[in-house]
Design an enzyme around this catalytic site. Sequence first.
Site, mmCIF file in Angstrom:
data_model
loop_
_atom_site.group_PDB
_atom_site.id
_atom_site.type_symbol
_atom_site.label_atom_id
_atom_site.label_comp_id
_atom_site.label_asym_id
_atom_site.label_seq_id
_atom_site.Cartn_x
_atom_site.Cartn_y
_atom_site.Cartn_z
ATOM 1 N N SER A 167 -6.293 5.065 4.651
ATOM 2 C CA SER A 167 -5.212 4.360 5.322
ATOM 3 C C SER A 167 -5.408 4.481 6.822
ATOM 4 C CB SER A 167 -3.876 4.980 4.925
ATOM 5 O OG SER A 167 -2.856 4.611 5.833
ATOM 6 N N CYS A 194 4.027 -0.863 9.164
ATOM 7 C CA CYS A 194 4.041 0.555 9.530
ATOM 8 C C CYS A 194 3.783 0.749 11.020
ATOM 9 C CB CYS A 194 3.014 1.309 8.703
ATOM 10 S SG CYS A 194 3.351 1.244 6.925
ATOM 11 N N ASP A 248 0.832 -1.204 0.000
ATOM 12 C CA ASP A 248 0.000 0.000 0.000
ATOM 13 C C ASP A 248 0.867 1.256 0.000
ATOM 14 O OD1 ASP A 248 -2.077 -1.746 0.197
ATOM 15 O OD2 ASP A 248 -2.733 -1.139 2.179
#
Length: 576
Positions: free
Chosen positions: A489, A212, A99
């Site tokens: 996101s 992340c 992503d």
Amino acid sequence: MSSRKKSTSKTTRKPAASIAREHSSVLLDGPSRAASRAMLYPVGFSEKDFTKSIVGVASTWSMVTPCNMHIDGLARESALGIDKAGGKAIIFNTITISDGISMGTEGMKYSLVSREVIADSVETVAGCQGFDGLVAIGGCDKNMPGCMIAIARLNRPAVFVYGGTILPGCLNGKLIDVVSVFEAVGQEAAGVISAKERQAVESCAIPGPGSCGGMYTANTMASAIEAMGMSLPNSSAQAAVSTHKLQDCREAGAAVVNLLKKGIRPRDIMTREAFENAITVVIALGGSTNAVLHLLAIAHTAGVKLSIDDFTKIGKRVPVLADLKPSGKYLMSQLIEIGGIVPLMKDLLAAGLLHGDCMTVTGKTLRENLAAFKPYPKGQQIIRPLNDPIKKESHLVVLKGNLAPGGGVAKISGKEGLSFKGRARVFDGEEKALQSILARKIRKGDVIVIRYEGPKGGPGMREMLSPTSAVMGLGLGKEVALITDGRFSGGTHGFVVGHITPEAISGGPIALVKEGDIITIDASKRSLSVDVTAAELAKRKKAWKKPEPRYRRGVLAKYASHVTDASHGAVTDAGL
């Protein structure tokens, strides 16, 4: 707060002897299966192995992204755990996409599609090869729900392992991550930082393997899966590169063998109450809006009745307690240092907000799993006490109204305020919106409308991290709102509403909005409306023409022809 009810969900548990080799025996037993056994000797089987439970290890390893670059090693550790516990492991691969790399481009349309491809591929290999059980190891956002959908479909003893979070980057003594890079783009456009300073951020924000680092989608879904009981305790709160993660993988392998012996299947664990636990933990952590989409999809596959309105019901009683990025101060690596999510779950259980009697992949209940863990250290600032929450109700707010009859999902931390009213700035697609934002054509009081980005219309329901980060980087986070039939996101923050249903390509009201229309977002009333009469909307609907499909061949075309709307999880097998 009242104590949560004991689980009443029915299970499908069978005697252990009936499932230890329920599937592998069909492929491997008897003289007629000699050729099948012959094929397995070269890949490491001995004669004794044909009497053992065969456990597949679904690895999402790839050098496509740092989230997954280390998972080949984790898969080998799980295989060791399986073999040592008396099973026989077979490692196989499925895909991943990034992503973070594809964000803001046409390639991002494949992101949500990859969830379905992962689920289909894991199911395909496990079904074809007769695996009795499964360990699935995921890193990037879509790996986790994709693996969980496959696990629910197969309903064979299984454990999910999270690949772990990345360690933060550091610049001038400040911890940074991938969202820092997206926001630096907006800061450069605003003239706040130079190109050289932006380059300095991008060059050190991501120092190595792992997902992340904030409470973005990967860490949100890992936490939800653990709360659901499908991962071992604290699997969601371990660094990607750590001895704890290696141990987690080995223990997961052994746990599947134990589940086979006990006859415990995923749907014995993935009950309605387990999903309520997952939603509760996601809210307490201030997790990603994508959890709504993914939990609805997993529940659909598991045969559990769950709707978008359940997030509202649970959200009214569960507070936000975690001061984690993107809306808060801290990173996942800092939460790991104080004990991960287990002490939080222990507090939620004590407050009557979790179902403690739910079965888990340890073979024990959630209450039994939590009993041995210590509370958070005194003085920590990351997780607030229940009597002093960051927000008394959920940050995940389901909005309905004449602009979203089927619902939309807002992420309202409270820092943005609870309502916003402004002028519509309409864009048919993400790229046009981003260009306008970076050109500084968006003004205080604007509501950016990005449409034709839904599951069918995109197709693929892209995340809007590039536009929302640009808005934040320009310093407009409290002065501009953004709504879309796409999604966000986990790194997105600000006054944003996504998942608007019906989507534009289906003729939903978002397709009928015109430049300058007044849009009102009211989190208190849980409403999203456009100040246009029903008669005027009907007139616009009559004049509206459905755009031609953007793709007529390939995976995106197939996806668009099968996918449901976002309020039903954007699944591709609902009508089958």
